[in-house]
Design an enzyme around this catalytic site. Sequence first.
Site, PDB file in Angstrom:
ATOM      1  N   ALA A  57       0.868  -1.178   0.000  1.00  0.00           N
ATOM      2  CA  ALA A  57       0.000   0.000   0.000  1.00  0.00           C
ATOM      3  C   ALA A  57       0.905   1.228   0.000  1.00  0.00           C
ATOM      4  CB  ALA A  57      -0.870  -0.025   1.245  1.00  0.00           C
TER       5      ALA A  57
ATOM      6  N   GLY B 262       0.545  -5.222   0.598  1.00  0.00           N
ATOM      7  CA  GLY B 262      -0.489  -5.205  -0.447  1.00  0.00           C
ATOM      8  C   GLY B 262       0.013  -5.745  -1.772  1.00  0.00           C
TER       9      GLY B 262
ATOM     10  N   GLU C  78      -0.297  -9.418  -1.525  1.00  0.00           N
ATOM     11  CA  GLU C  78      -1.736  -9.725  -1.550  1.00  0.00           C
ATOM     12  C   GLU C  78      -2.311  -9.583  -2.961  1.00  0.00           C
ATOM     13  OE1 GLU C  78      -2.145  -6.879   1.672  1.00  0.00           O
ATOM     14  OE2 GLU C  78      -3.322  -8.363   2.767  1.00  0.00           O
TER      15      GLU C  78
ATOM     16  N   GLU D 227       3.295  -5.910   7.457  1.00  0.00           N
ATOM     17  CA  GLU D 227       2.386  -4.939   8.087  1.00  0.00           C
ATOM     18  C   GLU D 227       2.650  -4.751   9.569  1.00  0.00           C
ATOM     19  OE1 GLU D 227       1.472  -7.246   5.936  1.00  0.00           O
ATOM     20  OE2 GLU D 227       0.193  -6.333   4.402  1.00  0.00           O
TER      21      GLU D 227
HETATM   22  N1  DAK Z   1       4.609   3.294  -0.040  1.00  0.00           N
HETATM   23  C1  DAK Z   1       5.057   4.494  -0.507  1.00  0.00           C
HETATM   24  N2  DAK Z   1       6.323   4.698  -0.920  1.00  0.00           N
HETATM   25  C2  DAK Z   1       7.164   3.662  -0.890  1.00  0.00           C
HETATM   26  C3  DAK Z   1       6.763   2.384  -0.427  1.00  0.00           C
HETATM   27  C4  DAK Z   1       5.406   2.211  -0.003  1.00  0.00           C
HETATM   28  N3  DAK Z   1       4.915   1.035   0.396  1.00  0.00           N
HETATM   29  N4  DAK Z   1       7.823   1.547  -0.509  1.00  0.00           N
HETATM   30  C5  DAK Z   1       8.843   2.277  -0.992  1.00  0.00           C
HETATM   31  N5  DAK Z   1       8.459   3.540  -1.217  1.00  0.00           N
HETATM   32  C6  DAK Z   1       9.256   4.656  -1.749  1.00  0.00           C
HETATM   33  C7  DAK Z   1      10.280   5.110  -0.714  1.00  0.00           C
HETATM   34  O1  DAK Z   1       9.676   5.998   0.204  1.00  0.00           O
HETATM   35  C8  DAK Z   1      11.308   5.772  -1.598  1.00  0.00           C
HETATM   36  O2  DAK Z   1      10.829   7.045  -1.972  1.00  0.00           O
HETATM   37  P1  DAK Z   1      11.788   8.340  -1.929  1.00  0.00           P
HETATM   38  O3  DAK Z   1      12.269   8.425  -0.538  1.00  0.00           O
HETATM   39  O4  DAK Z   1      12.877   8.003  -2.925  1.00  0.00           O
HETATM   40  O5  DAK Z   1      10.898   9.477  -2.353  1.00  0.00           O
HETATM   41  C9  DAK Z   1      11.298   4.901  -2.852  1.00  0.00           C
HETATM   42  O6  DAK Z   1      10.050   4.198  -2.835  1.00  0.00           O
HETATM   43  C10 DAK Z   1      12.415   3.858  -2.856  1.00  0.00           C
HETATM   44  O7  DAK Z   1      12.318   3.130  -1.635  1.00  0.00           O
HETATM   45  P2  DAK Z   1      13.589   2.953  -0.660  1.00  0.00           P
HETATM   46  O8  DAK Z   1      14.513   4.090  -0.747  1.00  0.00           O
HETATM   47  O9  DAK Z   1      13.037   2.601   0.680  1.00  0.00           O
HETATM   48  O10 DAK Z   1      14.277   1.675  -1.331  1.00  0.00           O
HETATM   49  P3  DAK Z   1      15.171   0.590  -0.608  1.00  0.00           P
HETATM   50  O11 DAK Z   1      15.758  -0.219  -1.708  1.00  0.00           O
HETATM   51  O12 DAK Z   1      16.079   1.193   0.391  1.00  0.00           O
HETATM   52  O13 DAK Z   1      14.129  -0.329   0.212  1.00  0.00           O
HETATM   53  C11 DAK Z   1      12.078  -1.599   0.515  1.00  0.00           C
HETATM   54  C12 DAK Z   1      13.159  -1.080  -0.484  1.00  0.00           C
HETATM   55  C13 DAK Z   1      10.984  -2.245  -0.295  1.00  0.00           C
HETATM   56  C14 DAK Z   1      12.702  -2.616   1.444  1.00  0.00           C
HETATM   57  C15 DAK Z   1      11.560  -0.394   1.336  1.00  0.00           C
HETATM   58  O14 DAK Z   1      11.172   0.631   0.423  1.00  0.00           O
HETATM   59  C16 DAK Z   1      10.363  -0.749   2.150  1.00  0.00           C
HETATM   60  O15 DAK Z   1      10.494  -1.365   3.219  1.00  0.00           O
HETATM   61  N6  DAK Z   1       9.175  -0.311   1.719  1.00  0.00           N
HETATM   62  C17 DAK Z   1       7.959  -0.506   2.456  1.00  0.00           C
HETATM   63  C18 DAK Z   1       7.526  -1.931   2.338  1.00  0.00           C
HETATM   64  C19 DAK Z   1       6.310  -2.192   3.167  1.00  0.00           C
HETATM   65  O16 DAK Z   1       6.323  -2.093   4.397  1.00  0.00           O
HETATM   66  N7  DAK Z   1       5.248  -2.549   2.474  1.00  0.00           N
HETATM   67  C20 DAK Z   1       4.012  -2.888   3.122  1.00  0.00           C
HETATM   68  C21 DAK Z   1       3.215  -1.661   3.216  1.00  0.00           C
HETATM   69  S1  DAK Z   1       1.856  -1.955   4.297  1.00  0.00           S
HETATM   70  C22 DAK Z   1      -5.434  -1.226   4.687  1.00  0.00           C
HETATM   71  C23 DAK Z   1      -5.363  -2.250   3.854  1.00  0.00           C
HETATM   72  C24 DAK Z   1      -4.161  -2.720   3.442  1.00  0.00           C
HETATM   73  C25 DAK Z   1      -3.002  -2.177   3.848  1.00  0.00           C
HETATM   74  C26 DAK Z   1      -3.067  -1.137   4.701  1.00  0.00           C
HETATM   75  C27 DAK Z   1      -4.267  -0.648   5.106  1.00  0.00           C
HETATM   76  N8  DAK Z   1      -6.662  -0.724   5.131  1.00  0.00           N
HETATM   77  C28 DAK Z   1      -7.605  -1.670   5.705  1.00  0.00           C
HETATM   78  C29 DAK Z   1      -6.880   0.657   5.202  1.00  0.00           C
HETATM   79  C30 DAK Z   1      -1.761  -2.661   3.382  1.00  0.00           C
HETATM   80  C31 DAK Z   1      -0.630  -2.295   3.948  1.00  0.00           C
HETATM   81  C32 DAK Z   1       0.656  -2.486   3.315  1.00  0.00           C
HETATM   82  O17 DAK Z   1       0.811  -2.910   2.209  1.00  0.00           O
END
Ligand code: DAK
Length: 282
Positions: free
Chosen positions: A87, A132, A135, A155
């Site tokens: 997400a 997401g 998923e 998450e």
């Molecule tokens: N969202 C927004 N931006 C993201 C992102 C994300 N999920 N993942 C990466 N980016 C952005 C980073 O902020 C960065 O942007 P800038 O700083 O350059 O502007 C750019 O992409 C490159 O990322 P990194 O610099 O972090 O790259 P690295 O190679 O160092 O790291 C990484 C890659 C994938 C390990 C890291 O980016 C990371 O940990 N990203 C987050 C992964 C994550 O936690 N994904 C799960 C998200 S939670 C809901 C329903 C569903 C959900 C939520 C609510 N409701 C019921 C309302 C679902 C939740 C999720 O999916």
Amino acid sequence: MDFGSFETLTIETSDGVATITINRPEALNALSQKVVEELARVCEVLNNVGGSGLANDPAGAATDDGAWQVRGVILTGAGGKAFVAGADIREMTAMNLDEGEFYARSMHTITLALEALPVPVIACVDGYALGGGCELALAADFIYASERAQFGQPEVNLGLVPGFGGSVRLQQRVGLGVARELIYTGRRIDAHEAHRLGLVNRVLPTREELLAAAAETIREIATKAPTAVALAKRSINEATGRPTAEGLDAEARAFRAAFSTEDMREGTDAFVNKRQAVFPGR
Ligand code: DAK
């Protein structure tokens, strides 16, 4: 097939294969509200594959020429670093409760729409498929991955729980114990472990080989009866998670529907007369 134009997606169709690429590499293809809205639009168009009414009643498929010009869908991400990194965390932090619920429901609609398409969907994961993103891949019929793929439900790191169907579909794919461990730890696994666990069907060395392998599988499926593939997909999805007797009931209904198709008449006649079947797709 006219898909319209998009800000965050690219769509290419070639030789019966529609490739949808989520194209926000600067944010690792995170699922912004725009991506979700555009994916919903693509699903609506693809739902008409096979002719009007096909998705609901393969036996009553329309006869228009070229109705089956798409025989399968590849879903992938641009940039070579991520399929989808989840997400959009930035957007999410600004959402109120209603917006959060709307976002989650829109995403649920997309995963259900992918499952309801009358053609198979293969998620091609090259890079991160997290939260997401994992998923979304799970809503495809099956997943192929490149060597650099990484899967996870992180998450819990954000104080969240899977919100786009991970609590349901991950356990269906890999079993309850493994799903629990992946969700409670937020651990990331590589392509080979995902393959070993049954999350991924095939691991290919490069992105090019990944996309080529998926296209080849769709072309193989395209040699089969289109209505039979659509009905098989429907009956598998209807049976998933249901008690055996209900699953068998879904199968019996699909079998009945297959019996009423010209594809079935053609396929069985071709076998009996030792000739190649030419399926009319209805
Ligand atoms: N969202 C927004 N931006 C993201 C992102 C994300 N999920 N993942 C990466 N980016 C952005 C980073 O902020 C960065 O942007 P800038 O700083 O350059 O502007 C750019 O992409 C490159 O990322 P990194 O610099 O972090 O790259 P690295 O190679 O160092 O790291 C990484 C890659 C994938 C390990 C890291 O980016 C990371 O940990 N990203 C987050 C992964 C994550 O936690 N994904 C799960 C998200 S939670 C809901 C329903 C569903 C959900 C939520 C609510 N409701 C019921 C309302 C679902 C939740 C999720 O999916």
